[in-house]
Design a protein around this motif. Structure first.
Motif, PDB file in Angstrom:
ATOM      1  N   LEU A 127      -1.961   0.553   8.799  1.00 52.44           N
ATOM      2  CA  LEU A 127      -2.071  -0.904   8.910  1.00 52.44           C
ATOM      3  C   LEU A 127      -1.043  -1.495   9.869  1.00 52.44           C
ATOM      4  N   SER A 128       0.071  -0.837  10.029  1.00 51.39           N
ATOM      5  CA  SER A 128       1.153  -1.357  10.858  1.00 51.39           C
ATOM      6  C   SER A 128       0.687  -1.653  12.277  1.00 51.39           C
ATOM      7  N   GLN A 129      -0.154  -0.802  12.821  1.00 52.53           N
ATOM      8  CA  GLN A 129      -0.681  -1.025  14.178  1.00 52.53           C
ATOM      9  C   GLN A 129      -1.484  -2.328  14.245  1.00 52.53           C
TER      10      GLN A 129
ATOM     11  N   ASP B 215       4.430  -7.457   9.442  1.00 51.96           N
ATOM     12  CA  ASP B 215       4.564  -5.997   9.495  1.00 51.96           C
ATOM     13  C   ASP B 215       5.912  -5.572   8.922  1.00 51.96           C
ATOM     14  N   ARG B 216       5.930  -5.417   7.620  1.00 52.14           N
ATOM     15  CA  ARG B 216       7.134  -4.900   6.961  1.00 52.14           C
ATOM     16  C   ARG B 216       6.682  -4.109   5.737  1.00 52.14           C
ATOM     17  N   TYR B 217       7.504  -3.200   5.353  1.00 60.22           N
ATOM     18  CA  TYR B 217       7.189  -2.391   4.187  1.00 60.22           C
ATOM     19  C   TYR B 217       8.392  -2.424   3.261  1.00 60.22           C
TER      20      TYR B 217
ATOM     21  N   PRO C 101       0.859  -1.199   0.000  1.00 62.19           N
ATOM     22  CA  PRO C 101       0.000   0.000   0.000  1.00 62.19           C
ATOM     23  C   PRO C 101       0.889   1.240   0.000  1.00 62.19           C
ATOM     24  N   SER C 102       0.282   2.387  -0.182  1.00 63.22           N
ATOM     25  CA  SER C 102       1.075   3.607  -0.051  1.00 63.22           C
ATOM     26  C   SER C 102       1.654   3.636   1.370  1.00 63.22           C
ATOM     27  N   TYR C 103       2.726   4.353   1.554  1.00 63.11           N
ATOM     28  CA  TYR C 103       3.369   4.368   2.868  1.00 63.11           C
ATOM     29  C   TYR C 103       2.416   4.902   3.940  1.00 63.11           C
ATOM     30  N   GLU C 104       1.593   5.857   3.566  1.00 63.49           N
ATOM     31  CA  GLU C 104       0.631   6.413   4.516  1.00 63.49           C
ATOM     32  C   GLU C 104      -0.368   5.339   4.968  1.00 63.49           C
TER      33      GLU C 104
ATOM     34  N   SER D  76       2.482  -2.308 -11.193  1.00 69.79           N
ATOM     35  CA  SER D  76       1.071  -2.002 -11.394  1.00 69.79           C
ATOM     36  C   SER D  76       0.500  -1.398 -10.124  1.00 69.79           C
ATOM     37  N   LYS D  77      -0.458  -0.552 -10.300  1.00 72.85           N
ATOM     38  CA  LYS D  77      -1.150   0.062  -9.175  1.00 72.85           C
ATOM     39  C   LYS D  77      -2.600  -0.391  -9.251  1.00 72.85           C
ATOM     40  N   VAL D  78      -3.076  -0.934  -8.140  1.00 72.95           N
ATOM     41  CA  VAL D  78      -4.417  -1.486  -8.086  1.00 72.95           C
ATOM     42  C   VAL D  78      -5.098  -0.966  -6.831  1.00 72.95           C
ATOM     43  N   THR D  79      -6.371  -0.664  -6.929  1.00 69.23           N
ATOM     44  CA  THR D  79      -7.157  -0.287  -5.766  1.00 69.23           C
ATOM     45  C   THR D  79      -7.985  -1.495  -5.357  1.00 69.23           C
ATOM     46  N   TYR D  80      -7.822  -1.908  -4.093  1.00 75.00           N
ATOM     47  CA  TYR D  80      -8.505  -3.087  -3.579  1.00 75.00           C
ATOM     48  C   TYR D  80      -9.612  -2.688  -2.612  1.00 75.00           C
TER      49      TYR D  80
END
Length: 174
Positions: free
Chosen positions: A112-114, A124-126, A104-107, A159-163
Motif C-alpha cells: 500500500l505504501s506505493q 503513508d506511515r506505519y 494492515p500487516s507490515y507486508e 482486535s484483528k479484522v479482515t476488511y
C-alpha cells in the motif's frame, strides 16, 4: 451523571444510554448535534447540548464520570484537566478512550505504501504495536502530569479484522 463529548457520527452515546446512565452529551458541530439528537431520541436519560467542552457551563462536583472518546487530546490541557476535575464528585472518574488507526500487516503496508506515496504521502506511515502503545502511554501521562488526577488505570484491546477493499477505504474518508 456523565458529561460526554459526543461523536455522534458513530452513535457512541447510544451504547452508554442503553446502560441507563444519565448523560449530558456535548457536541459542538451543529450537524452532528442534530444527528446525535436523532440517534438518542429514544433515551430520556440523555441530554445533548450544542457546545464544546471548553464552552460548556460547568456544574461543579456534579458528575460521577467525565468520558471522552478519541477527543480529549484536542482540548487544551490547561482547560481540559482542571475543568474535568472540577466537574467530578469526590472519587469521580475521568475516562478517556482512544482508537488508534487500524494497521494492515507490515507486508500489506509495504504494498500500500506505493499507492499512498503516489496519492496521499501524508497518510503513508506505519505504526507497529509498540509505537501505538507508546503513543497511548504518553496520552495517559498527560493526565497524571496535569496534577489533577492520579492512579492511572490503562488497558488496551487489540482486535484483528479482515476488511474488503470498500470497508478499508471508508474510514480513510474521516
Amino acid at each position: 451523571m456523565w458529561p460526554w463529548n459526543c461523536n455522534s457520527k458513530v452513535k457512541p452515546a447510544v451504547g452508554i444510554a442503553q446502560l441507563g446512565f444519565s448523560i449530558i452529551c456535548l457536541e459542538p458541530n451543529p450537524d452532528f448535534f442534530r444527528l446525535a439528537q436523532q440517534n438518542c431520541q429514544p433515551y430520556s436519560n440523555v441530554e445533548i447540548q450544542n457546545t464544546s467542552f471548553e464552552e460548556w457551563e460547568l456544574k461543579p462536583l456534579e458528575f460521577d464520570a467525565v468520558l471522552a472518546a478519541s477527543s480529549f487530546h484536542w482540548i487544551s490541557p490547561e482547560v481540559g484537566y482542571p475543568k474535568a476535575a472540577n466537574a467530578l464528585k469526590e472519587n469521580g472518574y475521568l475516562i478517556l478512550l482512544w482508537n488508534k488507526e487500524f494497521q494492515p500487516s507490515y507486508e500489506v503496508y509495504q504494498s500500500l505504501s506505493q499507492v499512498y506515496q503516489q496519492h496521499t504521502p501524508s497518510l503513508d506511515r506505519y505504526e507497529d504495536q509498540k509505537t501505538q502503545e507508546y503513543i497511548l502511554k504518553n496520552l495517559g501521562n498527560m493526565v497524571t502530569d496535569s496534577g489533577k488526577f492520579k492512579d492511572l488505570i490503562s488497558g488496551q484491546v487489540i482486535s484483528k479484522v479482515t476488511y474488503t477493499v470498500d470497508e478499508y477505504l471508508t474510514p480513510l474518508n474521516t
